[in-house]
Design an enzyme around this catalytic site. Structure first.
Site: not given
Lengths: 274, 583
Positions: B503-504
């Protein structure tokens, strides 16, 4: 507690649930293989089991560790991390040392998929970085599926195999300095003390922190206890039996809402693949 | 010498949810689409009959091979960044279908608050509520405008769920398929949350509760709760991903060509317009130039950013002047998010080896601005979730605090609690800051001698305070659930350079004017009309939920934008000259 077997899942029910009857996307032949396997009765002959057992024993030979003394140190260390007790076998009986030997001989041990380009800085910041301990199971949205082992903070030019060799030899050296004996000849308590010193980062190693080595050792030991037996550890699925873990299964759709805990005889990937 | 290929209408970089959706929509609209994927061409049988925890969870079978390329990481602009070397520390999907194939399936729409975070925060609490240096901004689009794209994504993916009792308006009240089954741990969570006056509901899942045919005619099978889900491809074609939905949809049109093992190195351009991309066939080393009318970057956040920087497109963000946009507002959910409380039950056993990626209960009482922040030392919020992924044997080694990490007592407790422990966690939003950004590393290079992407990221009081709040709430609920031991998660002081979970986001952020954003609300570059950058790279901050629905919805929005551009040309959105929302 209920004892149940995979037999409870009927072929018809499975097909109906997955919608595979109507020609779903999963290949027919593969699924055929899986289903056949799922509903196979347990009639594996004693001859077959005996042969499998022999085969497994034949695979218990060193392919990575050349020196027997390094391997013996590894054996003793893994047994301290996961010792035999009333609950069941320890690392040695589970063939964990052979699991680690095979892992280090393969692509993981040689860091084939890791970024290993220079420069490998050896400064205070790098050492701090390696020391900062982080539990994998405390990071990211998939944490529950992560092994709760500390992540090795990797800033070493050595690959995992090389770190293991250096670490095990250092353990033996420290044992001799401290107790005047090889690691394998120490009392349990003394062995624990040495391991603790590595975990606490009190031991000076070249190009890698002793904590990084210890974390690798711990992680790999637990993997050897619980990974599918195909990798050479978890002998006879005894690791799984201790934990009441059933191994890879096709489906739990009929059991998932059960209030009771369901114990199943473990099944390995070998059986799953049919 | 690069071989020059025939021009196509659209070239798409990356084949996850974002690239898959764009490819399918444009191919359906009759455009000639070429998609380039750096990884291998995978088929469903790659994931059939290979339920192997060591290989997929511990050795990261489906993740990017870091030998060729990784990122470097540091906390502040004064540090020397170090490469993130192993897959224990860096998780990024690769191969056909990208991250969609290994995802868990948990899906949320972001809240109306998130899309207008600056305006709504100021409106309710005043300007002083936003601390100095926090660079949140409105997204240039509202929830109401996003709603139809969310709806579209839900139907493509066939999501299983039930409406959030506190959730925003939905055009389709019902989900495409009913929620997954309620298991004893989920029931326990929901009862406890209800007792405390909260509003729990079932997590919306991409693991489908029943067989489903989506509007494009793709069939997704029924989830078997087999537990090999997150980090795995589905054994049954029962997890909604790009492989079983949008990729086959694109292929059916006859307008779509997929090239795998195709590693894009540059966006080609003449300063005003993109002319195509340059890529390498990683099997032969041959370079190719693929000309196109429209270039779509829909790779991972890191790759989208890096390709723009390597190609000299847009103005790079400079933390000293706080000007420039490319690389600005790096954000994401990892490490300090997903903290909460773990409960240990002496007399209860759960079938924790069964499960599905998104099987779980959740509540949004403490999400977004659903609760009053006037007396709190942070803004925004997140969901509280209980998930039943299905634990592998290596993973299920949780022990109460105080237990040694190895040896006799560890063994005893890890065996005893293997099926007697549940975790609750908070999924807080991550705000953006002037000091968290992306640029190119001065030292470390990839296989082609191109610089690696450098991440500069540190925590703030906002992060630690919101995490602490979440831990307290989780503890309260876990106690109500009757756990004998409740352990609170520790809150890290500083970011430790472990990139877990995928989740970047940020770096090529969307907004309503080119001063503060890289792309407009169709994800069209302000500086280059025929370049669209699609994915979580467009998030100006991270909402308090898993990102996939928003990535999918934005991809539908971008597809519409690309068609508009192909019809009319030029910028399809007028920039807002009036107000600049900079913190």
């Amino acid at each position: 507690m209920v004892n149940k077997d995979e037999e409870s899942l009927s072929r018809r029910h499975f097909l109906k649930n997955t919608g595979l009857v109507a020609g779903g996307v999963v290949g027919g032949s593969l699924l055929g293989g899986l289903i056949t396997n799922q509903f196979q009765t347990k009639e594996s002959t004693p001859t077959k089991e005996k042969r499998d057992h022999t085969q497994q024993t034949l695979q218990e030979a060193r392919m990575f560790f050349s020196r027997e003394e390094d391997f013996n140190t590894l054996k003793a260390a893994t047994e301290r991390i996961f010792p035999e007790d009333d609950h069941g076998p320890g690392a040695i009986k589970l063939s964990v040392p052979y699991f680690i030997d095979k892992q280090l001989a393969g692509s993981w041990g040689t860091n084939a998929k890791a970024y290993m380009k220079d420069p490998f800085l050896q400064n205070k910041q790098t050492h701090e970085y390696q020391r900062k301990d982080s539990e994998q199971n405390k990071s990211g949205p998939n944490t529950s599926t992560q092994a709760p082992t500390p992540t090795p903070r990797y800033q070493s030019r050595q690959n995992r195999g090389e770190i293991f060799l250096q670490g095990l030899r250092k353990m033996d050296q420290v044992s001799k300095e401290k107790f005047d004996k090889s690691f394998i000849d120490l009392e349990e308590k003394q062995q624990n003390e040495i391991l603790q010193a590595f975990e606490n980062n009190e031991i000076e190693m070249k190009g890698v922190s002793s904590q990084t080595f210890f974390n690798l050792l711990r992680q790999t030991t637990l993997e050897g206890v619980y990974a599918d037996p195909l990798y050479g550890g978890n002998k006879n699925m005894m690791g799984w039996k201790m934990k009441e873990y059933p191994g890879p299964r096709m489906a739990y759709i009929n059991e998932i809402d059960s209030e009771d805990f369901i114990v199943m005889e473990p099944q390995s990937l070998r059986e799953y693949q049919g | 010498m690069a071989k020059k290929l025939d021009k196509v209408d659209v070239v798409v970089v990356g084949t996850g949810w974002a690239g898959g959706i764009v490819s399918a929509e444009l191919a359906k609209a009759g455009k000639k689409v070429v998609a380039l994927e750096r990884g291998e061409k995978k088929v469903l049988s790659d994931y059939t009959g290979v339920k192997d925890e060591l290989r997929f969870t511990n050795r990261y079978e489906m993740m990017q091979n870091l030998k060729h390329e990784t990122v470097t990481s540091r906390n502040t602009p004064d540090d020397v960044a170090l490469p993130v070397r192993t897959r224990d520390e860096m998780m990024a999907g690769t191969d056909l279908g990208g991250g969609s194939v290994h995802w868990a399936g948990s899906t949320y729409r972001y809240l109306p608050y998130d899309f207008e975070i600056y305006s709504k925060t100021v409106e309710r609490y005043g300007k002083d509520k936003i601390p100095d240096g926090m660079t949140i901004q409105d997204w240039g689009i509202t929830y109401d405008e996003m709603e139809k794209y969310y709806d579209r994504f839900e139907k493509t993916a066939g999501l299983s769920g039930e409406p959030d009792p506190l959730g925003p308006k939905r055009s389709s009240e019902k989900f495409p398929t009913p929620p997954l089954k309620e298991t004893p741990p989920i029931r326990l969570f929901k009862e406890a949350a209800t007792n405390l006056g909260y509003h729990p509901y079932q997590v919306t899942a991409g693991n489908l509760s029943e067989k489903y045919e989506n509007p494009d005619g793709e069939v997704i099978n029924q989830c078997q709760y087999c537990a090999f889900c997150t980090h795995y491809g589905c054994d049954f074609g029962a997890k909604s991903d790009a492989l079983v939905t949008v990729i086959p949809t694109a292929e059916k049109t006859g307008n779509f060509e997929l090239r795998t093992e195709s590693y894009v190195r540059r966006v080609l351009h003449n300063g005003k317009k993109a002319t195509g991309v340059m890529y390498v066939d990683t099997r032969t080393g041959q370079e190719y130039e693929q000309p196109a009318d429209v270039v779509v970057l829909s790779a991972f956040t890191f790759t989208n950013n890096r390709l723009l920087m390597l190609s000299d497109i847009g103005q790079p963000y400079d933390p000293k002047t706080r000007k420039g946009v490319i690389g600005k507002n790096f954000n994401g959910q990892f490490n300090i998010t997903f903290l909460g409380a773990r409960g240990f039950f002496k007399d209860k056993k759960f079938n924790l080896y069964m499960g599905a990626g998104a099987l779980g209960g959740t509540m949004r009482d403490f999400a977004g601005d659903n609760f009053d922040h006037s007396k709190l030392d942070f803004i925004n919020g997140g969901a509280i979730e209980l998930r039943q992924y299905g634990d592998g044997a290596i993973a299920s080694n949780h022990v109460p605090k105080g237990t040694p990490r190895w040896g006799k007592e560890f063994k005893k407790n890890s065996l005893f609690y293997a099926n007697r422990t549940l975790q609750l966690w908070y999924t807080p939003a991550i705000m953006s800051w002037w000091h968290n950004y992306l640029d190119l590393d001065p030292t470390y290079k990839d296989d082609f001698n191109d610089p690696l992407l450098r991440v500069t990221n540190k925590y703030t009081d906002q992060d630690r305070n919101i995490a602490k709040f979440g831990v307290e709430k989780c503890k309260e609920i876990m106690e109500e659930m009757g756990a004998d031991i409740v352990d609170e998660d520790d809150i890290p002081e500083e970011f430790d350079h472990i990139y877990q979970g995928g989740h970047y986001a940020g770096g090529v952020i969307m907004g309503d004017n080119p001063e503060t954003s890289a792309v407009n609300n169709y994800l069209q570059m302000w500086d280059m009309d025929n370049l669209f950058v699609v994915g979580a790279s467009a998030f100006p901050h991270f909402g308090g939920h898993h990102p996939t629905a928003t990535v999918g919805a934005l991809a539908y929005r971008a597809s519409e934008g690309i068609q508009k551009y192909l019809e009319n040309g030029g910028q399809i959105v007028k920039r807002n000259e009036k107000h600049k929302h900079v913190g």
